[in-house]
Design a protein around this motif. Sequence first.
Motif, short mmCIF file in Angstrom:
data_model
loop_
_atom_site.label_atom_id
_atom_site.label_comp_id
_atom_site.label_asym_id
_atom_site.label_seq_id
_atom_site.Cartn_x
_atom_site.Cartn_y
_atom_site.Cartn_z
N GLU A 114 0.83 -1.21 0.00
CA GLU A 114 0.00 0.00 0.00
C GLU A 114 0.87 1.26 0.00
O GLU A 114 0.56 2.22 -0.70
N ALA A 115 1.94 1.25 0.78
CA ALA A 115 2.83 2.41 0.82
C ALA A 115 3.52 2.60 -0.52
O ALA A 115 3.69 3.74 -0.99
N GLN A 116 3.91 1.50 -1.16
CA GLN A 116 4.54 1.61 -2.48
C GLN A 116 3.54 2.12 -3.50
O GLN A 116 3.89 2.91 -4.38
N ARG A 117 2.30 1.68 -3.38
CA ARG A 117 1.25 2.15 -4.29
C ARG A 117 1.04 3.66 -4.10
O ARG A 117 0.86 4.40 -5.07
N ALA A 118 1.07 4.11 -2.86
CA ALA A 118 0.91 5.54 -2.57
C ALA A 118 2.06 6.35 -3.15
O ALA A 118 1.90 7.51 -3.51
N ASP A 141 9.91 13.15 -7.28
CA ASP A 141 9.83 13.93 -6.07
C ASP A 141 10.61 13.19 -4.98
O ASP A 141 10.35 12.02 -4.69
N SER A 142 11.56 13.88 -4.35
CA SER A 142 12.40 13.23 -3.34
C SER A 142 11.57 12.74 -2.15
O SER A 142 11.94 11.76 -1.50
N ASN A 143 10.45 13.40 -1.87
CA ASN A 143 9.60 12.94 -0.77
C ASN A 143 8.99 11.58 -1.08
O ASN A 143 8.77 10.77 -0.19
N ALA A 190 9.05 5.73 0.03
CA ALA A 190 9.26 4.33 -0.35
C ALA A 190 10.29 3.68 0.58
O ALA A 190 10.11 2.55 1.03
N ALA A 191 11.36 4.39 0.88
CA ALA A 191 12.39 3.85 1.77
C ALA A 191 11.83 3.68 3.19
O ALA A 191 12.11 2.68 3.86
N ARG A 192 11.01 4.64 3.66
CA ARG A 192 10.41 4.53 4.99
C ARG A 192 9.48 3.33 5.05
O ARG A 192 9.39 2.63 6.06
N ALA A 193 8.74 3.10 3.96
CA ALA A 193 7.82 1.95 3.92
C ALA A 193 8.60 0.64 4.04
O ALA A 193 8.17 -0.28 4.73
#
Length: 176
Positions: free
Chosen positions: A41-45, A58-60, A65-68
């Motif tokens: 879900e986080a990767q999809r977002a 976008d760096s955010n 993705a890394a935080r997920a």
Amino acid sequence: MKKTFSLHTEPHVADVGGKELQFLPEVMGDQFMDAYSGLIEAQRAASGIDLEDLATVDSNKLRGAARAMRAFLAELMLPESAGLFTRLNVVKDGKVLESFPDRVDAERFADEVEGGGAVVVDAFPLPDRILVQLLEWVVELYGGGADERPPTSSTGSATASRRGGRRGMGVPSSRA
């Protein structure tokens, strides 16, 4: 006929730069799938990340993705390792001002630092390639892809049984 199944009782350990991260010995299917679903879900977002053209991303989104990935891995770690792995530091002029388990709290604190210039960084920084390797390893461990018997296990180095029937009489290619 009897078949014996063993359960892992010792944590799985990933040695990352001399620091050991301990993962749960066993993870039930629902626990793994819930954590994995959160990652998906986080990767999809964060979709819209074009790996062929990272200059326009976008760096955010990349940070998200890394935080997920970190959050997914931490869900499968023992608490002490998870705390280290997900902790964030607020840093200004090379000095750690405060540590936080949550990005929102860390960013709020950084925004309130007098004089500005404070940034939020991972307390346990890792290159993305290590995060990806950890992710692949964990999916193999808990997703059923790898057999993690210790190399000293009696069945860990067993050779395959010969098939029944006659051996072939063909001439080996090395003699031809």
